[in-house]
Design a protein around this motif. Structure first.
Motif, PDB file in Angstrom:
ATOM      1  N   GLY A 153       4.008  16.273  -4.817  1.00 51.13           N
ATOM      2  CA  GLY A 153       5.163  15.666  -4.173  1.00 51.13           C
ATOM      3  C   GLY A 153       5.409  16.083  -2.740  1.00 51.13           C
ATOM      4  N   GLY A 154       4.851  17.185  -2.300  1.00 51.34           N
ATOM      5  CA  GLY A 154       5.104  17.618  -0.927  1.00 51.34           C
ATOM      6  C   GLY A 154       4.613  19.022  -0.675  1.00 51.34           C
ATOM      7  N   PRO A 155       4.945  19.572   0.488  1.00 54.69           N
ATOM      8  CA  PRO A 155       4.404  20.871   0.886  1.00 54.69           C
ATOM      9  C   PRO A 155       4.835  22.035  -0.002  1.00 54.69           C
ATOM     10  CG  PRO A 155       6.039  20.104   2.476  1.00 54.69           C
ATOM     11  CD  PRO A 155       5.788  18.980   1.526  1.00 54.69           C
ATOM     12  N   ARG A 156       5.966  21.907  -0.668  1.00 52.40           N
ATOM     13  CA  ARG A 156       6.412  23.004  -1.552  1.00 52.40           C
ATOM     14  C   ARG A 156       5.559  23.120  -2.809  1.00 52.40           C
ATOM     15  NH1 ARG A 156      12.718  21.985  -0.529  1.00 52.40           N
ATOM     16  NH2 ARG A 156      12.868  23.247   1.357  1.00 52.40           N
ATOM     17  N   GLU A 157       4.736  22.122  -3.050  1.00 53.07           N
ATOM     18  CA  GLU A 157       3.848  22.144  -4.216  1.00 53.07           C
ATOM     19  C   GLU A 157       2.411  22.475  -3.829  1.00 53.07           C
ATOM     20  OE1 GLU A 157       4.268  18.669  -6.733  1.00 53.07           O
ATOM     21  OE2 GLU A 157       6.325  18.414  -6.052  1.00 53.07           O
ATOM     22  N   VAL A 158       2.214  22.957  -2.595  1.00 52.95           N
ATOM     23  CA  VAL A 158       0.876  23.265  -2.098  1.00 52.95           C
ATOM     24  C   VAL A 158       0.809  24.733  -1.699  1.00 52.95           C
ATOM     25  CG1 VAL A 158      -0.795  22.752  -0.265  1.00 52.95           C
ATOM     26  CG2 VAL A 158       0.563  20.905  -1.270  1.00 52.95           C
ATOM     27  N   THR A 159      -0.289  25.391  -2.029  1.00 57.36           N
ATOM     28  CA  THR A 159      -0.516  26.781  -1.645  1.00 57.36           C
ATOM     29  C   THR A 159      -1.768  26.860  -0.777  1.00 57.36           C
ATOM     30  OG1 THR A 159       0.431  27.545  -3.732  1.00 57.36           O
ATOM     31  CG2 THR A 159      -0.912  29.129  -2.494  1.00 57.36           C
ATOM     32  N   PRO A 160      -1.608  27.227   0.506  1.00 54.93           N
ATOM     33  CA  PRO A 160      -2.803  27.431   1.333  1.00 54.93           C
ATOM     34  C   PRO A 160      -3.545  28.687   0.888  1.00 54.93           C
ATOM     35  CG  PRO A 160      -0.816  27.205   2.685  1.00 54.93           C
ATOM     36  CD  PRO A 160      -0.378  27.376   1.269  1.00 54.93           C
ATOM     37  N   VAL A 161      -4.837  28.593   0.763  1.00 51.82           N
ATOM     38  CA  VAL A 161      -5.676  29.742   0.418  1.00 51.82           C
ATOM     39  C   VAL A 161      -6.821  29.798   1.426  1.00 51.82           C
ATOM     40  CG1 VAL A 161      -5.076  29.696  -2.033  1.00 51.82           C
ATOM     41  CG2 VAL A 161      -7.063  28.417  -1.229  1.00 51.82           C
ATOM     42  N   ILE A 188       0.852  -1.188   0.000  1.00 48.69           N
ATOM     43  CA  ILE A 188       0.000   0.000   0.000  1.00 48.69           C
ATOM     44  C   ILE A 188       0.887   1.236   0.000  1.00 48.69           C
ATOM     45  CG2 ILE A 188      -1.691   1.329   1.369  1.00 48.69           C
ATOM     46  CD1 ILE A 188      -2.825  -1.253   0.135  1.00 48.69           C
ATOM     47  N   GLU A 189       0.548   2.209  -0.825  1.00 45.74           N
ATOM     48  CA  GLU A 189       1.251   3.489  -0.874  1.00 45.74           C
ATOM     49  C   GLU A 189       0.243   4.606  -0.679  1.00 45.74           C
ATOM     50  OE1 GLU A 189       3.022   3.687  -4.736  1.00 45.74           O
ATOM     51  OE2 GLU A 189       4.592   2.240  -4.240  1.00 45.74           O
ATOM     52  N   LEU A 190       0.660   5.662   0.003  1.00 42.93           N
ATOM     53  CA  LEU A 190      -0.164   6.862   0.109  1.00 42.93           C
ATOM     54  C   LEU A 190       0.376   7.892  -0.862  1.00 42.93           C
ATOM     55  CD1 LEU A 190      -0.670   7.354   3.950  1.00 42.93           C
ATOM     56  CD2 LEU A 190      -2.337   6.593   2.273  1.00 42.93           C
ATOM     57  N   ARG A 191      -0.518   8.535  -1.560  1.00 44.75           N
ATOM     58  CA  ARG A 191      -0.110   9.556  -2.527  1.00 44.75           C
ATOM     59  C   ARG A 191      -1.040  10.751  -2.404  1.00 44.75           C
ATOM     60  NH1 ARG A 191       4.034   7.786  -5.439  1.00 44.75           N
ATOM     61  NH2 ARG A 191       4.111   5.598  -5.941  1.00 44.75           N
ATOM     62  N   PHE A 192      -0.481  11.939  -2.633  1.00 46.75           N
ATOM     63  CA  PHE A 192      -1.284  13.161  -2.711  1.00 46.75           C
ATOM     64  C   PHE A 192      -1.574  13.456  -4.167  1.00 46.75           C
ATOM     65  CE2 PHE A 192       0.771  14.536   1.380  1.00 46.75           C
ATOM     66  CZ  PHE A 192      -0.403  14.631   2.098  1.00 46.75           C
ATOM     67  N   ARG A 193      -2.813  13.838  -4.430  1.00 45.87           N
ATOM     68  CA  ARG A 193      -3.198  14.294  -5.767  1.00 45.87           C
ATOM     69  C   ARG A 193      -4.117  15.486  -5.628  1.00 45.87           C
ATOM     70  NH1 ARG A 193      -4.950   8.771  -8.212  1.00 45.87           N
ATOM     71  NH2 ARG A 193      -2.912   7.828  -8.313  1.00 45.87           N
TER      72      ARG A 193
END
Length: 159
Positions: free
Chosen positions: A141-149, A128-133
């Motif tokens: 890939g991680g927090p640097r690819e996410v923008t909180p709004v 089993i793998e967890l992935r963000f999409r």
């Protein structure tokens, strides 16, 4: 005092804080771990978690009160009625969180022999793998690819 955040707005009703208020304690996570593996009865949970009786009783009561577990009565022949604890949909929604904690521990805290438990897909046996999409299907890939709004419950007047 209003403390600015890096997001440019302040979240006074943080979902992480509210979630931790319910599940952010060792025994609670261990109870949930057991519930996810099919352990339902108090004595079995106590044996597998090692939780003191009063602590386990309090954690189970809180998880029932919060709607993460539900009680279901059962009776063994010749015994008094007791309760089993079964996950609700709200409780089952925490599974990815527990798997993420497990994977983090496996990566950063496991000994030289590796992780003590591996999770595999029942149908094919693959790990089993967890992935963000994102909602558009892109892998994140991680927090640097996410923008909180700001979300719909953000009060921008307090920023």
């Amino acid at each position: 005092m209003n403390v600015p955040s890096r997001m440019g707005f302040r979240v006074d009703n943080c979902s992480i804080e509210r979630t931790l208020d319910i599940v952010g304690e060792k025994w609670t996570f261990l109870v949930l771990r057991e519930a996810f593996t099919g352990v339902r009865r108090f004595a079995d949970m106590q044996a597998t978690t090692g939780a003191p009786r009063q602590v386990l009783s309090a954690r189970l009561a809180r998880l029932v009160d919060e709607g993460l577990l539900r009680k279901e009565p059962y009776r063994e022949p010749g015994q008094r009625q007791r309760d089993e604890y079964r996950l609700t949909e709200k409780g089952r929604d925490l599974y990815p969180l527990l798997v993420a904690l497990m994977h983090w521990g496996d990566k950063h805290l496991a000994g030289e022999q590796g992780p003590p438990v591996l999770l595999t897909h029942r149908d094919c046996g693959a790990p089993i793998e967890l992935r963000f999409r994102c909602a558009a299907g892109h892998e994140v890939g991680g927090p640097r690819e996410v923008t909180p709004v700001p979300g719909p419950a953000t009060d921008l007047r307090s920023a």
